[in-house]
Design a protein around this motif. Structure first.
Motif, mmCIF file in Angstrom:
data_model
loop_
_atom_site.group_PDB
_atom_site.id
_atom_site.type_symbol
_atom_site.label_atom_id
_atom_site.label_comp_id
_atom_site.label_asym_id
_atom_site.label_seq_id
_atom_site.Cartn_x
_atom_site.Cartn_y
_atom_site.Cartn_z
ATOM 1 N N PHE A 1 0.828 -1.207 0.000
ATOM 2 C CA PHE A 1 0.000 0.000 0.000
ATOM 3 C C PHE A 1 0.862 1.257 0.000
ATOM 4 O O PHE A 1 0.611 2.210 -0.743
ATOM 5 C CB PHE A 1 -0.927 -0.009 1.214
ATOM 6 N N SER A 2 1.898 1.272 0.839
ATOM 7 C CA SER A 2 2.753 2.444 0.938
ATOM 8 C C SER A 2 3.453 2.727 -0.380
ATOM 9 O O SER A 2 3.524 3.883 -0.829
ATOM 10 C CB SER A 2 3.785 2.241 2.049
ATOM 11 N N LYS A 3 3.951 1.686 -1.050
ATOM 12 C CA LYS A 3 4.623 1.878 -2.348
ATOM 13 C C LYS A 3 3.628 2.361 -3.402
ATOM 14 O O LYS A 3 3.950 3.226 -4.222
ATOM 15 C CB LYS A 3 5.270 0.564 -2.783
ATOM 16 N N TYR A 4 2.433 1.798 -3.404
ATOM 17 C CA TYR A 4 1.380 2.182 -4.355
ATOM 18 C C TYR A 4 1.030 3.655 -4.165
ATOM 19 O O TYR A 4 0.957 4.430 -5.135
ATOM 20 C CB TYR A 4 0.163 1.294 -4.112
ATOM 21 N N PHE A 5 0.829 4.064 -2.920
ATOM 22 C CA PHE A 5 0.444 5.442 -2.619
ATOM 23 C C PHE A 5 1.575 6.406 -2.962
ATOM 24 O O PHE A 5 1.354 7.455 -3.578
ATOM 25 C CB PHE A 5 0.078 5.545 -1.140
ATOM 26 N N LEU A 6 2.796 6.063 -2.569
ATOM 27 C CA LEU A 6 3.946 6.924 -2.839
ATOM 28 C C LEU A 6 4.145 7.126 -4.333
ATOM 29 O O LEU A 6 4.412 8.244 -4.793
ATOM 30 C CB LEU A 6 5.208 6.301 -2.221
ATOM 31 N N HIS A 7 3.975 6.066 -5.106
ATOM 32 C CA HIS A 7 4.176 6.140 -6.552
ATOM 33 C C HIS A 7 3.160 7.080 -7.202
ATOM 34 O O HIS A 7 3.496 7.826 -8.141
ATOM 35 C CB HIS A 7 4.063 4.742 -7.168
ATOM 36 N N VAL B 1 1.052 9.428 -5.519
ATOM 37 C CA VAL B 1 0.830 10.711 -4.855
ATOM 38 C C VAL B 1 2.126 11.500 -4.697
ATOM 39 O O VAL B 1 2.109 12.732 -4.630
ATOM 40 C CB VAL B 1 0.153 10.495 -3.487
ATOM 41 N N GLY B 2 3.241 10.794 -4.638
ATOM 42 C CA GLY B 2 4.522 11.463 -4.464
ATOM 43 C C GLY B 2 4.894 11.680 -3.018
ATOM 44 O O GLY B 2 5.932 12.289 -2.719
ATOM 45 N N ARG B 3 4.067 11.197 -2.100
ATOM 46 C CA ARG B 3 4.339 11.280 -0.671
ATOM 47 C C ARG B 3 3.916 9.976 -0.033
ATOM 48 O O ARG B 3 3.015 9.295 -0.524
ATOM 49 C CB ARG B 3 3.561 12.443 -0.023
ATOM 50 N N SER B 4 4.529 9.643 1.100
ATOM 51 C CA SER B 4 4.113 8.450 1.819
ATOM 52 C C SER B 4 2.752 8.698 2.455
ATOM 53 O O SER B 4 2.342 9.853 2.637
ATOM 54 C CB SER B 4 5.137 8.104 2.908
ATOM 55 N N PRO B 5 2.014 7.655 2.816
ATOM 56 C CA PRO B 5 0.734 7.863 3.500
ATOM 57 C C PRO B 5 0.850 8.717 4.750
ATOM 58 O O PRO B 5 0.006 9.588 4.997
ATOM 59 C CB PRO B 5 0.287 6.429 3.829
ATOM 60 N N ILE B 6 1.883 8.498 5.548
ATOM 61 C CA ILE B 6 2.034 9.261 6.791
ATOM 62 C C ILE B 6 2.357 10.723 6.505
ATOM 63 O O ILE B 6 1.823 11.634 7.156
ATOM 64 C CB ILE B 6 3.114 8.637 7.688
ATOM 65 N N ASP B 7 3.212 10.974 5.517
ATOM 66 C CA ASP B 7 3.517 12.362 5.151
ATOM 67 C C ASP B 7 2.264 13.075 4.650
ATOM 68 O O ASP B 7 2.037 14.256 4.949
ATOM 69 C CB ASP B 7 4.604 12.412 4.082
ATOM 70 N N PHE B 8 1.449 12.366 3.876
ATOM 71 C CA PHE B 8 0.212 12.959 3.393
ATOM 72 C C PHE B 8 -0.713 13.289 4.561
ATOM 73 O O PHE B 8 -1.296 14.376 4.618
ATOM 74 C CB PHE B 8 -0.494 12.012 2.423
ATOM 75 N N ARG B 9 -0.854 12.378 5.497
ATOM 76 C CA ARG B 9 -1.718 12.621 6.669
ATOM 77 C C ARG B 9 -1.245 13.844 7.445
ATOM 78 O O ARG B 9 -2.044 14.694 7.841
ATOM 79 C CB ARG B 9 -1.745 11.387 7.560
ATOM 80 N N ASP B 10 0.057 13.928 7.684
ATOM 81 C CA ASP B 10 0.597 15.073 8.413
ATOM 82 C C ASP B 10 0.286 16.382 7.680
ATOM 83 O O ASP B 10 -0.051 17.403 8.299
ATOM 84 C CB ASP B 10 2.103 14.930 8.589
ATOM 85 N N GLU B 11 0.388 16.361 6.352
ATOM 86 C CA GLU B 11 0.182 17.573 5.567
ATOM 87 C C GLU B 11 -1.265 18.059 5.669
ATOM 88 O O GLU B 11 -1.516 19.237 5.929
ATOM 89 C CB GLU B 11 0.537 17.315 4.105
ATOM 90 N N VAL B 12 -2.225 17.165 5.462
ATOM 91 C CA VAL B 12 -3.621 17.611 5.447
ATOM 92 C C VAL B 12 -4.141 17.919 6.842
ATOM 93 O O VAL B 12 -5.174 18.566 6.985
ATOM 94 C CB VAL B 12 -4.551 16.575 4.771
#
Length: 308
Positions: free
Chosen positions: A274-280, A282-293
């Motif tokens: 999941f993490s690789k799929y999302f990073l590929h 979105v350009g950010r890891s799931p956790i980085d995305f969560r922190d951002e929003v």
């Protein structure tokens, strides 16, 4: 409007219920952006929200950036934004924009109008740019609705509400069925694409393979690819991936589930996949995305306005 969190100790994006202004009947509200700026503190306007009602917005001057389901849209005078309930909505900077904001609960519309206006369509466009006579018709409909909303007490309450319902119906029906500019492709997608879209909505947590959807529908993968490209302007695989990524973003933003729990919910083999799929994508890891929003956005991001 009152902001209510689903969990008091949660860091989820807040859900925003409809609350009628004091002294007005519930169901709909019409205000200017100047009124919104005066009502809601700027820090509250800067945060993402998840409204439980419909929001229609059009500008009369200036420019305004709005983010809906993590996609940014630039609004200019004449364009219309329609944010449907449950979508993540983040206002841009309101300082240099003027316009009209219309809020309404779905039960303000009768069932036939709701269907004809496609109010439940999760794939309906967020921003529309009217052409030809639609610009004038929409402006007149919105202005008539604003006038009647402000005329509370001039008619018996039941009649006043009926007038608001009818005027709102005119506005949303016109907005949902805009004139197509000459030479533009037909806005109506074909039946194969619609069937594909619906089956993806029901099964995207089970499979991300176009071949599986083709088998479910009895078409070849090539047929689905052609129909999706013609109707949505992207490949069938990209269509599926975008739906999975959107759901992942919503879960990361709305819930306190771990990345592993979200991975399971979306049908991935393990959190690493999941993490690789999302990073590929979105350009950010799931956790980085969560922190951002959730507020750890970069310092250069402009403050925004939100109905709160």
């Amino acid at each position: 409007m009152m902001v209510k969190n689903r969990h008091a100790a949660s860091r989820e994006i807040p859900e925003l219920p409809f609350a009628a202004p004091a002294g007005t009947p519930t169901g709909a509200e019409v205000m200017s952006l100047a009124e919104l700026r005066g009502r809601v503190p700027q820090p509250s306007l800067a945060r993402p929200q998840r409204p439980g009602f419909h929001q229609l917005l059009t500008l009369t001057s200036g420019e305004l950036r709005q983010t809906v389901d993590f996609t940014e849209h630039a609004l200019r005078p004449g364009s219309w934004l329609w944010v449907r309930p449950g979508r993540v909505h983040q206002w841009g900077n309101l300082a240099n924009a003027e316009g009209m904001l219309i809020l309404f609960q779905q039960d303000m519309l009768d069932a036939a109008t709701a269907v004809a206006a496609r109010v439940d369509d999760p794939y309906a466009p967020v921003v529309s740019v009217p052409v030809a006579d639609d610009v004038r018709a929409l402006d007149e409909a919105a202005e008539h609705l604003r006038h009647e909303f402000q005329a509370l007490g001039h008619l018996p309450l039941e009649v006043h509400m009926a007038v608001l319902r009818h005027l709102l119906a005119v506005l949303v029906l016109r907005l949902a069925h805009l004139t197509v500019p000459a030479g533009s492709p037909t806005p109506e997608p074909d039946e194969i694409y619609l069937r594909f879209r619906d089956v993806v909505e029901r099964n995207f947590t089970r499979t991300r393979r176009v071949e599986d959807y083709a088998q479910m529908l009895g078409y070849s993968a090539r047929t689905l690819a052609r129909a999706t490209l013609n109707s949505a302007g992207l490949s069938a695989k990209e269509f599926v991936d975008r739906r999975v990524v959107l759901e992942a973003k919503r879960l990361l933003a709305h819930s306190d589930q771990t990345a592993g729990q979200i991975s399971d919910q979306l049908g991935f083999v393990n959190p690493s996949q999941f993490s690789k799929y999302f990073l590929h994508r979105v350009g950010r890891s799931p956790i980085d995305f969560r922190d951002e929003v959730r507020g750890r956005r970069s310092a250069h991001e402009p403050a925004g306005g939100q109905n709160g």
